[in-house]
Design an enzyme around this catalytic site. Structure first.
Site, short mmCIF file in Angstrom:
data_model
loop_
_atom_site.label_atom_id
_atom_site.label_comp_id
_atom_site.label_asym_id
_atom_site.label_seq_id
_atom_site.Cartn_x
_atom_site.Cartn_y
_atom_site.Cartn_z
N ASP A 1 0.73 -7.12 -2.56
CA ASP A 1 -0.68 -7.36 -2.87
C ASP A 1 -1.04 -8.80 -2.54
OD1 ASP A 1 -3.14 -6.24 -4.67
OD2 ASP A 1 -2.82 -8.38 -5.03
N TYR B 1 -6.38 -15.90 -1.63
CA TYR B 1 -5.09 -16.50 -1.95
C TYR B 1 -4.61 -17.47 -0.86
CZ TYR B 1 -4.80 -12.49 -5.18
OH TYR B 1 -5.06 -11.53 -6.13
N LYS C 1 -7.94 -8.25 -0.10
CA LYS C 1 -9.23 -8.20 -0.79
C LYS C 1 -10.24 -9.09 -0.09
CE LYS C 1 -6.42 -8.09 -4.95
NZ LYS C 1 -5.32 -8.87 -4.38
N HIS D 1 -13.23 -7.98 -4.09
CA HIS D 1 -12.44 -8.74 -5.06
C HIS D 1 -13.16 -8.88 -6.42
CE1 HIS D 1 -9.05 -11.97 -5.07
NE2 HIS D 1 -9.14 -11.37 -6.23
#
Length: 275
Positions: A46, A51, A76, A109
């Site tokens: 994931d 990120y 996402k 997200h």
């Protein structure tokens, strides 16, 4: 260690119930951490554009030597890309950065209701889904009222809703809404940023079973039916978090842990968070 069970999503795509999370892993550490997880046996990774480590996740998947079909990869949509054209471009960036062919799951997200119309965003994801470039689409941090709007306004039911869930925030209402409509629940922050590891109830159960508090908490998630993806950059912890299938919690254990719920979030409230 026993094999990780696969769960069917509402479009018959199967997802490993236990995965490896990459939130807050610095890009320079992500390839090695993800490779370690794949070596241990994880087949579900994931990540997210937010990120900043999609390139490194993709590199690890390519370098692992595993067949692409054997690794389930989720990413996402970034919060700044909710308009249709922005969302389509953002997916293109994610696909290019990962560089692993198709994506298995792509999520909105956050709903960000004050920053635009997430229904428009969802329709962009439907376009991507119909193109065949992603096997399933879903949402993250959506409350029942957000989900109702999607269900009333679109054709594709989200395959998953990835939300904060842990013993201090059991999210029974959101999970029940998902179950009623065929939306699987994915649990982020499954050990409440480590807070539950000191909980006396969790530790008493862990001591009785000869397991760690983290293992007991993650096992609680699995027995509830949640999809979970703990994160660690330490191989020993990565292995521990994978070793969840050689024991079971009793119905009493499950009830005691669920009774710890106190509505406590470690992250933002989806109804007020604006990215």
């Amino acid at each position: 260690m026993s094999a990780v069970p696969d769960l069917p999503l509402n479009n018959a795509v199967r997802i490993p119930q236990l995965g490896f999370g990459t939130f807050q892993i610095p890009p320079e550490e992500t390839r090695e951490a993800t490779l370690t997880a794949l070596e241990v046996g994880y087949r579900h990774i994931d990540t997210a554009e937010m990120y900043g480590n999609e390139k490194e996740v993709g590199q690890a998947v390519r370098d692992s030597g595993l067949d692409r079909a054997d690794v389930f990869v989720t990413s996402k949509l970034d919060n700044g890309a909710h308009a249709r054209d922005d969302a389509l471009r953002a997916f293109d960036r994610t696909a290019a950065d990962l560089d692993i062919g198709h994506l298995d799951l792509f999520l909105i997200h956050w709903p960000l209701p004050g920053r635009g119309d997430f229904v428009e965003t969802w329709k962009a994801l439907e376009e991507i889904y119909r193109s065949g470039r992603v096997k399933a689409i879903g949402v993250s941090n959506f409350q029942p009222h957000h989900l109702r709007r999607l269900l009333e306004s679109s054709d594709v039911v989200p395959a998953v809703n990835q939300i904060e869930v842990h013993p201090y925030l059991t999210q029974d209402e959101v999970r029940a809404f998902g179950a009623e409509h065929g939306i699987a629940t994915e649990a982020w922050s499954p050990i409440a940023q480590g807070k539950v590891l000191d909980d006396p109830t969790v530790n008493r159960i862990a001591d009785r079973l000869g397991r760690t508090a983290a293992q007991v908490t993650l096992r609680w998630h699995l027995q509830r039916g949640d999809i979970v993806f703990p994160k660690s950059v330490t191989r020993k912890r990565v292995e521990e978090n994978f070793d969840l299938f050689g024991f079971e919690l009793t119905e009493g254990d499950m009830g005691e842990i669920s009774a710890l719920d106190r509505g406590e979030r470690t992250g933002p409230d989806p109804d007020s968070f604006q990215g």
